[in-house]
Each structure stands twice: as C-alpha cells, then as structure tokens.
Design a protein around this motif. Structure first.
Motif, PDB file in Angstrom:
ATOM      1  N   UNK A  80      -1.077 -52.137 -13.005  1.00  0.00           N
ATOM      2  CA  UNK A  80      -0.448 -52.546 -14.278  1.00  0.00           C
ATOM      3  C   UNK A  80      -1.245 -52.345 -15.626  1.00  0.00           C
ATOM      4  N   UNK A  81      -2.704 -52.581 -15.211  1.00  0.00           N
ATOM      5  CA  UNK A  81      -3.604 -52.327 -16.422  1.00  0.00           C
ATOM      6  C   UNK A  81      -3.427 -50.912 -16.803  1.00  0.00           C
ATOM      7  N   UNK A  82      -3.373 -49.872 -15.803  1.00  0.00           N
ATOM      8  CA  UNK A  82      -3.730 -48.384 -16.280  1.00  0.00           C
ATOM      9  C   UNK A  82      -2.262 -47.967 -17.053  1.00  0.00           C
ATOM     10  N   UNK A  83      -1.144 -48.563 -16.256  1.00  0.00           N
ATOM     11  CA  UNK A  83       0.170 -48.397 -16.895  1.00  0.00           C
ATOM     12  C   UNK A  83       0.146 -48.926 -18.552  1.00  0.00           C
ATOM     13  N   UNK A  84      -0.393 -49.959 -18.584  1.00  0.00           N
ATOM     14  CA  UNK A  84      -0.309 -50.883 -19.994  1.00  0.00           C
ATOM     15  C   UNK A  84      -1.282 -49.990 -20.976  1.00  0.00           C
ATOM     16  N   UNK A  85      -2.465 -49.530 -20.525  1.00  0.00           N
ATOM     17  CA  UNK A  85      -3.248 -48.847 -21.424  1.00  0.00           C
ATOM     18  C   UNK A  85      -2.657 -47.766 -21.876  1.00  0.00           C
ATOM     19  N   UNK A  86      -2.028 -46.845 -21.066  1.00  0.00           N
ATOM     20  CA  UNK A  86      -1.537 -45.692 -21.463  1.00  0.00           C
ATOM     21  C   UNK A  86      -0.526 -45.700 -22.290  1.00  0.00           C
ATOM     22  N   UNK A  87       0.471 -46.684 -21.939  1.00  0.00           N
ATOM     23  CA  UNK A  87       1.666 -46.824 -22.764  1.00  0.00           C
ATOM     24  C   UNK A  87       1.423 -47.444 -24.211  1.00  0.00           C
ATOM     25  N   UNK A  88       0.348 -48.154 -24.425  1.00  0.00           N
ATOM     26  CA  UNK A  88      -0.031 -48.949 -25.410  1.00  0.00           C
ATOM     27  C   UNK A  88      -0.625 -48.110 -26.574  1.00  0.00           C
ATOM     28  N   UNK A  89      -1.979 -47.358 -26.013  1.00  0.00           N
ATOM     29  CA  UNK A  89      -2.502 -46.612 -27.121  1.00  0.00           C
ATOM     30  C   UNK A  89      -2.955 -45.065 -26.462  1.00  0.00           C
ATOM     31  N   UNK A  90      -2.987 -45.194 -25.228  1.00  0.00           N
ATOM     32  CA  UNK A  90      -3.529 -43.921 -24.465  1.00  0.00           C
ATOM     33  C   UNK A  90      -2.581 -42.534 -24.812  1.00  0.00           C
ATOM     34  N   UNK A  91      -1.451 -42.905 -24.631  1.00  0.00           N
ATOM     35  CA  UNK A  91      -0.432 -42.026 -24.776  1.00  0.00           C
ATOM     36  C   UNK A  91      -0.547 -41.125 -23.573  1.00  0.00           C
ATOM     37  N   UNK A  92       0.696 -40.308 -23.450  1.00  0.00           N
ATOM     38  CA  UNK A  92       0.790 -39.088 -22.694  1.00  0.00           C
ATOM     39  C   UNK A  92       1.895 -38.027 -23.254  1.00  0.00           C
ATOM     40  N   UNK A  93       1.840 -36.762 -22.610  1.00  0.00           N
ATOM     41  CA  UNK A  93       2.873 -36.060 -23.000  1.00  0.00           C
ATOM     42  C   UNK A  93       3.127 -34.858 -21.897  1.00  0.00           C
ATOM     43  N   UNK A  94       4.302 -34.132 -22.048  1.00  0.00           N
ATOM     44  CA  UNK A  94       4.431 -32.949 -21.308  1.00  0.00           C
ATOM     45  C   UNK A  94       4.596 -33.591 -19.775  1.00  0.00           C
TER      46      UNK A  94
END
Length: 307
Positions: A34-48
């Motif tokens: 949950x922490x990993x998913x939330x960090x990326x979704x909130x501000x970490x970001x992802x693409x491709x």
C-alpha cells in the motif's frame, strides 16, 4: 447459556492468520504494498510500459494479499473450491517474482539522486526514492513467506510448496519474459527452426500452467494416473524440448549463415531485433536449467494434493 452462544465450528476469527510468522509477513506485505503504490501514485509518478507494469504488479499483489489475509482471518478459505495450501504457495512465489521485477525496474527507470526539473523538483525525487525502498521491502516480505512455507526435505506438504512446485511458477514467469521478447521484433518467423522453438516455449508454458492450475484447484487426483509420476514424465520431456531450443535458437539467430553474430551497428537501441534474440537465447538457457533442477527435485517429492 454462554456456551450455547458459541458458534458450532469454534471461533470465527483466526488470530494466528496475522500473529504467526507467516501472518506477520503477510501483514507487512499489505503495509509495504500500500505504501509503495501510494507513494508512486501521489507524487512519484510513472510512465511508459515499465511504469505501468510496476503499478500493475503492485496492485495485483496487494489485491491478492488482501484476499489471502481476509480468508485466513475469517476462515472463509474453507468455503472456496481451491486447494488453499497450493494457492497460497503459488501466489507467494508469483508475487515474489513480480515484486522483485518491479523493485528493479522502478529505480532503474525513475529514481535518480539528482532532482528533476520543475515542476517535479526534489519532492518527486524523494517520493521515487522512498517508493524504491518500500518496493525492495515488499519483495523481501514475499520472499520471507516463500521461505517460511516452503516444504522441507522429507516433509509432506502441498505440491506447490515443494521446490518442484515453486520452480513451476518460475518457469512460467521466465516463459512470459521469452514471449515478451519474441513479439518485440525478434524475427522468429524467418525460419521453420525458430518457429519450432516458439512452439517449444508455448507447449511447455501451457503444460506448466496446466500443472499449476490442477494443483491449485485440487483436481490432481482425477487424472487416471499418479500426479507425481505425470509431473516427472512431463518435466523430462520439457528438458528435451528446451534442450533442442537451446541448440537451434542461437544457431539460426547468431550464426553468420542465418543471422547476425554481433549487434548490428545501425540497429537502434531499445528497438533492435538482435537484442530481442539475445534475450530469448539467454532465458532459454535459464529455463533449461530450471527444468533440469525441477527434474532432479521431482524425483523425491512427497505431497498431499488436498492440502
């Protein structure tokens, strides 16, 4: 009066599902996932493709882990038409592989020590670094569960908890990597020989998935012959088939008569057929070694299909 109010099957909730060593590992999986998913979704970001795969892997693992913990805690797994021991062992191994891949891909493609340009800035960098750390912890949590539930030598356990069963998950995962490289401009359709290799990969993958599915659904007893003997015969055939692919694929891809012995200088990085062929060749040998190890271990497994 008090005893009359007790449920006929005993306690409804199973506290050991969250307090035992395996249960603690599963709770940590939920927390880290949950922490990993939330960090990326909130501000970490992802693409491709890489970022999408990481988010899909974390989401899938979190959803299935939540289901496992809920069913164990409420004892509802007894109502499911599954071999619960086989299901949890297979999922833990698959989640270990998925989380390991995501823990490598996300830092490799997104985490940097330098701050990205605005508007992302250093905040995004910090979130990505934190997500990378928790992604690693998530992988360790799943690996701990696999280590805790793996069948020890001489122990009678569900098939998927044995080394042979766990290797089946790894073999299928490696085959998916091979398929990914094949469809990415590997030019496998030029020769009948390379098409044979694709047939080998497909046949072995389908058979491996069938073995896992039969084990998880608890239908190994209705095959008309002993399941362990059938697994040994299939694994032996898979070794022979992969051995043929391990010889044929490199010859028809890297021999000067049929292919390119080295990477063409004008081949663009990230979309070069030679890179895909190299990936297929490498993981062909990886899966060949996995099937050989599987054959060695499957000689002496002791399991109970209904566990």
């Amino acid at each position: 009066m008090g005893s009359a109010m007790e449920p006929p099957g005993g306690r409804y909730l199973h506290l050991g599902a969250v307090t035992s060593p395996v249960g603690t590992a599963r709770v940590l999986q939920l927390a880290f996932g949950c922490t990993t998913f939330s960090l990326v979704a909130h501000r970490g970001g992802f693409a491709g493709v890489q970022g999408t795969f990481c988010m899909a892997a974390w989401g899938f693992c979190f959803a299935l882990s939540s289901l496992v913990v809920a069913c164990e805690f409420t004892r509802l797994h007894s109502c499911l038409h599954l071999s619960w021991g086989n299901f949890t062992a297979a999922f833990a191994m698959l989640a270990t592989l998925l989380s390991a891949t995501a823990a490598v891909l996300y830092p490799l493609y997104f985490a940097r020590l330098q701050c990205p340009p605005e508007p992302a800035g250093c905040t995004t960098r910090d979130f990505r670094l934190a997500a990378s750390v928790f992604a690693g912890l998530l992988f360790l949590a799943y690996a701990v569960e696999v280590a805790l539930t793996r069948a020890r030598p001489g122990q009678v356990a569900s098939y998927m908890a044995t080394v042979s069963g766990l290797l089946k998950i790894v073999q299928a995962f490696v085959a998916c990597i091979i398929f990914g490289a094949l469809i990415y401009d590997s030019r496998y359709g030029r020769y009948v020989a390379t098409q044979w290799c694709v047939a080998v990969y497909s046949l072995c993958f389908l058979a491996t998935v069938a073995v896992v599915a039969l084990s998880v659904t608890g239908h190994t007893g209705g095959l008309g012959c002993p399941f362990d003997r059938l697994v040994v015969v299939y694994t032996f055939l898979a070794v022979l088939l992969y051995l043929s692919a391990a010889v044929i694929w490199p010859v028809f891809c890297f021999d000067p008569k049929y292919g390119e012995p080295g990477r063409p200088p004008d081949c663009p990085r990230g979309s070069c057929f030679w890179d895909s062929q190299l990936v297929v060749a490498t993981f062909t040998y990886v899966n060949l070694l996995l099937y050989i190890a599987d054959l060695a271990y499957s000689q002496r497994i002791r399991f109970v299909p209904s566990l």
